[in-house]
Design an enzyme around this catalytic site. Structure first.
Site, PDB file in Angstrom:
ATOM      1  N   SER A   1       0.837  -1.198   0.000  1.00 22.37           N
ATOM      2  CA  SER A   1       0.000   0.000   0.000  1.00 22.37           C
ATOM      3  C   SER A   1       0.873   1.250   0.000  1.00 22.37           C
ATOM      4  O   SER A   1       1.925   1.282   0.637  1.00 22.37           O
ATOM      5  CB  SER A   1      -0.954  -0.006   1.197  1.00 22.37           C
TER       6      SER A   1
ATOM      7  N   GLY B   1      -0.502   4.651   0.398  1.00 22.52           N
ATOM      8  CA  GLY B   1      -1.313   5.798   0.777  1.00 22.52           C
ATOM      9  C   GLY B   1      -2.311   6.166  -0.302  1.00 22.52           C
ATOM     10  O   GLY B   1      -2.886   5.301  -0.962  1.00 22.52           O
TER      11      GLY B   1
ATOM     12  N   GLY C   1      -2.396   4.661  -3.945  1.00 18.79           N
ATOM     13  CA  GLY C   1      -2.999   3.382  -4.250  1.00 18.79           C
ATOM     14  C   GLY C   1      -2.160   2.238  -3.739  1.00 18.79           C
ATOM     15  O   GLY C   1      -1.398   2.387  -2.777  1.00 18.79           O
TER      16      GLY C   1
ATOM     17  N   GLY D   1      -5.267   0.741   6.145  1.00 16.11           N
ATOM     18  CA  GLY D   1      -4.548  -0.486   5.822  1.00 16.11           C
ATOM     19  C   GLY D   1      -5.267  -1.724   6.333  1.00 16.11           C
ATOM     20  O   GLY D   1      -5.281  -2.769   5.674  1.00 16.11           O
ATOM     21  N   ASP D   2      -5.880  -1.608   7.523  1.00 15.66           N
ATOM     22  CA  ASP D   2      -6.637  -2.729   8.072  1.00 15.66           C
ATOM     23  C   ASP D   2      -7.829  -3.056   7.179  1.00 15.66           C
ATOM     24  O   ASP D   2      -8.173  -4.225   6.971  1.00 15.66           O
ATOM     25  CB  ASP D   2      -7.131  -2.403   9.484  1.00 15.66           C
TER      26      ASP D   2
END
Length: 321
Positions: free
Chosen positions: A228, A230, A233, A259-260
């Site tokens: 990832s 931010g 993308g 992120g989770d």
């Protein structure tokens, strides 16, 4: 009668997240805050809550301080998450999130967590050795508290994969370094770009370098590596495909848990047998949808489907030429 869980999330170091809205705050100054709220959190707790929102039957385990377990227990009841946490003496740590909508950023201050006894660690390992019936996916999530060896995830990955389970890993620091240098890698690895650089001990300054690093992990046994990056993308790489998914623009409430949400989206895509392009759309939609909310909550299915349709997916190889 409750549906047996298909997924078990593991959070050795949960936290009560205190999110403070403080637009334009200045370091070293007295600042006025507009609002605050407290949520039961920690990466695996968030993943479990988000999967439950999507409709997946999920259990959550880890090490939870008895002194402030109530907010976690309330969350699990409200979401329908099966509580398999090992209770330990003391209180879960507090994580402070300062959300500045003026600048559009979030500052995190995370305390280290309870020091874990050998007995508590053994109790957690016993839970992982005999997870609830029906569990075929285990997500190992977040930091390790004091007292838990940095090799904990690496060892659990090897054992869980040996049981035939699908293992997802989302961690950082020495725990990620140990897991990525172990003989057996998890099937799903989701670092952000900075976590991956730290774990590999080198800068990844071009798309080609990030792609090469992900493909090296695939060669060593991972099945899906998602990096990832931010608001830019995420890169998603398997043995056969490499895609870059760009999220749609949304109104950001807080980036905590983005992120989770991506991990939850990838796990749900795995459970549904989706191809990489559809998985990229769903995971990116989960992430984009989650940041329009405070706390670990997904928008309704229809809103997530609309976001997924707006995700731009392109070949990662095309970006490196």
């Amino acid at each position: 009668m409750s549906v047996p869980p298909r997924v078990l999330t593991v959070t050795p170091n949960p936290a009560l997240d205190l999110t403070v809205q403080a637009g334009g705050w200045q370091r070293g100054e007295v600042n006025a805050a507009q609002a605050a709220q407290q949520d039961a959190g920690g990466k695996g707790v968030n993943v479990a809550a988000l999967l439950a929102d999507w409709g997946v039957s999920v259990a959550a385990t880890g090490l939870l301080g008895r002194d402030n377990a109530a907010p976690f227990e309330t969350l699990f009841r409200e979401k329908g998450v099966i509580d398999e946490f090992v209770r330990v003496p003391g209180a879960a740590r507090v994580g402070l999130k300062i959300v500045d909508r003026t600048r559009g950023d979030t500052t995190d201050l995370n305390l280290p967590g309870l020091t874990v006894s050998a007995r508590a660690l053994a109790d957690l390992q016993a839970t992982l050795r005999a997870p609830p019936p029906g569990v075929n996916v285990v997500a190992l999530c977040g930091s390790l508290p004091p007292g838990v060896p940095t090799t904990f995830y690496a060892e659990e990955v090897a054992r869980l994969r040996g049981q035939g389970r699908f293992v997802a890993l989302d961690t950082s620091g020495q725990a990620l370094h140990a897991a990525l240098h172990a003989a057996v890698l998890p099937q799903l690895v989701k670092p952000n770009i900075h976590e991956l650089e730290a774990a590999l001990g080198r800068s990844l300054t071009t798309e080609a370098e990030v792609l090469a690093a992900a493909r090296d992990l695939i060669r060593r046994g991972a099945e899906l590596v998602t990096v990832s990056q931010g608001e830019r993308g995420a890169l998603l790489v398997t043995a056969h495909e490499a895609l870059f998914a760009r999220p749609p623009r949304v109104t950001v409430q807080s980036t905590v848990g983005a992120g989770d949400a991506m991990v939850a989206g990838l796990i749900s895509a795995h459970l549904d047998g989706l191809g990489l392009q559809s998985a990229a759309r769903r995971a990116t939609a989960f992430s984009a949808g989650s940041i329009t909310r405070l706390g670990a909550h997904l928008p309704p299915h229809a809103e997530l489907d609309a976001l997924a349709a707006q995700v731009q997916v392109e070949s990662a190889d095309a970006l490196t030429h």
